[in-house]
Every structure is written in C-alpha cells, then in structure tokens.
Design a protein around this motif. Structure first.
Motif, PDB file in Angstrom:
ATOM      1  N   UNK A   1     -12.654 -44.068  13.357  1.00 46.76           N
ATOM      2  CA  UNK A   1     -12.459 -44.973  14.242  1.00 46.76           C
ATOM      3  C   UNK A   1     -13.353 -44.311  15.134  1.00 46.76           C
ATOM      4  N   UNK A   2     -15.031 -44.882  15.300  1.00 45.17           N
ATOM      5  CA  UNK A   2     -16.252 -44.343  16.103  1.00 45.17           C
ATOM      6  C   UNK A   2     -15.729 -44.404  17.323  1.00 45.17           C
TER       7      UNK A   2
ATOM      8  N   UNK B   1     -23.968 -47.543  26.798  1.00 45.30           N
ATOM      9  CA  UNK B   1     -23.818 -47.133  25.036  1.00 45.30           C
ATOM     10  C   UNK B   1     -25.507 -46.676  24.813  1.00 45.30           C
ATOM     11  N   UNK B   2     -25.611 -45.891  24.055  1.00 41.28           N
ATOM     12  CA  UNK B   2     -26.417 -45.480  23.545  1.00 41.28           C
ATOM     13  C   UNK B   2     -27.362 -46.148  22.205  1.00 41.28           C
ATOM     14  N   UNK B   3     -28.085 -46.593  22.461  1.00 34.41           N
ATOM     15  CA  UNK B   3     -28.469 -47.932  21.294  1.00 34.41           C
ATOM     16  C   UNK B   3     -28.226 -46.625  20.004  1.00 34.41           C
ATOM     17  N   UNK B   4     -29.313 -46.099  20.034  1.00 31.06           N
ATOM     18  CA  UNK B   4     -29.840 -44.625  19.512  1.00 31.06           C
ATOM     19  C   UNK B   4     -28.683 -43.574  18.487  1.00 31.06           C
ATOM     20  N   UNK B   5     -26.982 -43.749  19.246  1.00 28.11           N
ATOM     21  CA  UNK B   5     -26.303 -43.399  18.528  1.00 28.11           C
ATOM     22  C   UNK B   5     -24.952 -44.391  18.534  1.00 28.11           C
TER      23      UNK B   5
ATOM     24  N   UNK C   1     -21.758 -52.371  21.711  1.00 29.76           N
ATOM     25  CA  UNK C   1     -21.820 -52.887  22.637  1.00 29.76           C
ATOM     26  C   UNK C   1     -21.065 -52.558  23.741  1.00 29.76           C
ATOM     27  N   UNK C   2     -22.181 -52.489  25.029  1.00 29.61           N
ATOM     28  CA  UNK C   2     -20.702 -51.776  26.522  1.00 29.61           C
ATOM     29  C   UNK C   2     -20.915 -52.661  27.572  1.00 29.61           C
TER      30      UNK C   2
END
Length: 251
Positions: free
Chosen positions: A94-95, A110-114, A119-120
């Motif tokens: 699980x990430x 949340x980092x959209x690239x990672x 989403x947060x």
C-alpha cells in the motif's frame, strides 16, 4: 516485522513508519502509519470509492495512542508491529503519500509528481484506487493477497483468496538458517510466498515460517537453541496449526 524497544523521544525511527496487526480471526490486517515528527497516526480504510488514509490520533492524543500500540507488540501474532522499511514492499503493498512522511504539519499535502492517484483533503489522503491491488496471475502460487483496513466505516468485505490444493496432506519440515543469511535467501523457504518471522522474548528474530500448496517450512537461526524459549516455540506451533487448519478446510 519489528518489535520495538526504543524510546521514541530519543529515536524517532523507532516508531515512525508502517504498523500492522493481524485480526484475531486471521482474515484481515489492520494498517496504520506513524509520523513521530508531527505526532500523527493515520489509519488505512477502504470503501466502495477507493482507499483513504485518515488521521486517527494527533497532538495530545498521540502519545497515549502510540503507547497503546507499542504495549500490544508483545503479542507477536495479533499485536501492532512496526514493519521495517526494507520489508514494507514485500509485506504491505500500500503506497504512503509523501505528505504523510513530511517533517512539518504545514507540509502535509499531496505531491502530484510523486503521489499519483492520491489527493489530500486537509490531513486526509484519498485515492480512487483500491489498495492493495490484486495479485497478478503469475503470482497465483501465493495463498492470497492480504486485505488491509482499519476500524473505519464501510470496510471492504473481500476475503483472502485461496489456491485450490494440489495435494491431500499438509507436510511440515524444519530447516536451519545460517545467522548471516537473509530469510528470503533460504532455499527451503523460497517459493512458498510470504515469510512470517517470530522473535524471542528478548526481541531477537530467530524463527521463520512459510507455507503453500500443502508444504510448511519452519526455519530456525543457527544461533537459536531449540527449547530455550517456550513462548516463541508455542507461537510457532500455533501458527503452523492455523496454517494446517486452513489447508484442511481448503482440501
């Protein structure tokens, strides 16, 4: 999985990370993620819409909540145990969004690239993907993929899948594992899926069990003297008995 003895006030790495526990009925795992820097504990849950990490404890609640988790770790089978980062991918698929591991509360986002698919919402992280993902067909030799969820509303109800038995007997064998060899490198344990580790009353990891297709292997470290830790060996025997019972029901 790691049994903790360190004081988190001296060593943040002694508590930060993924914690899991096996439910008493043996059907599912509960999963939490601890960030000691920002004093947050997230719990993992699943609904019909996907997966969520929800903050379960923060601030003044954090210490009592964490102490309760640590006190349960004496139960090697059903207590809360910290999964070392080196073993996480093989145990808990699980990430963890990058924001949950941030060093400041303000950085929890949340980092959209990672964090693809995440989403947060404040300190809550949501995904439209159901984690863990199903086991690929080429891994069908595994007994099944664990379900990960915590005590949250509307959990998923899928049970652990089982592979039809290929033999009618359940064979248990024992092996000696050299002290410097990793469990996953032990020839006798290879090809049997997930390897379950057991620790002595002093926290030393000395026993490993893996089973699949009616075969169960118990491997003890060479340094361990059989009969020296009755609690450990009882836990091993209980685990083997459960595996045997599950196999008998499948057969």
């Amino acid at each position: 999985m790691k049994k903790l003895v360190n004081d988190p006030s001296r060593n943040v790495n002694a508590v930060s990370g993924m914690w899991v526990r096996l439910r008493k009925d043996g059907s599912k795992y509960d999963v939490r993620y601890v960030n000691a820097r920002v004093k947050r504990v997230w719990s993992l849950s699943q609904t019909s819409n996907g997966t969520a990490w929800n903050v379960q404890a923060r601030g003044v609640q954090y210490e009592d909540f964490l102490n309760g988790m640590k006190s349960s770790s004496v139960d090697l089978e059903h207590g809360w145990l910290l999964v070392p980062d080196s073993e996480r991918c093989g145990i808990v698929r699980v990430p963890v969004p990058a924001g949950m591991d941030a060093k400041r509360v303000a950085a929890i986002k949340a980092d959209p690239l990672v964090d693809m698919n995440w989403r947060n919402d404040g300190e809550r992280f949501l995904s439209g993907v159901h984690w863990p993902v199903p086991v690929p067909e080429d891994e069908s030799k595994w007994a099944g993929e664990d379900e990960f969820l915590d005590d949250e509303p509307a959990p998923i109800t899928q049970e652990i899948a089982e592979v039809p038995p290929k033999v009618n007997t359940f064979a248990v064998s024992y092996a000696t594992l050299p002290d410097l060899m990793m469990a996953k490198e032990c020839p006798e344990l290879q090809g049997l899926g997930h390897i379950k580790a057991f620790r002595t009353s002093k926290g030393k990891k000395v026993a490993y069990i893996a089973s699949a297709n009616g075969k169960c292997v118990v491997a003890y470290r060479a340094r361990y003297e059989r009969g020296s830790d009755k609690q450990l060996e009882q836990a091993v025997a209980d685990y083997v008995a459960v595996a045997r019972d599950l196999w008998a029901k499948a057969a």
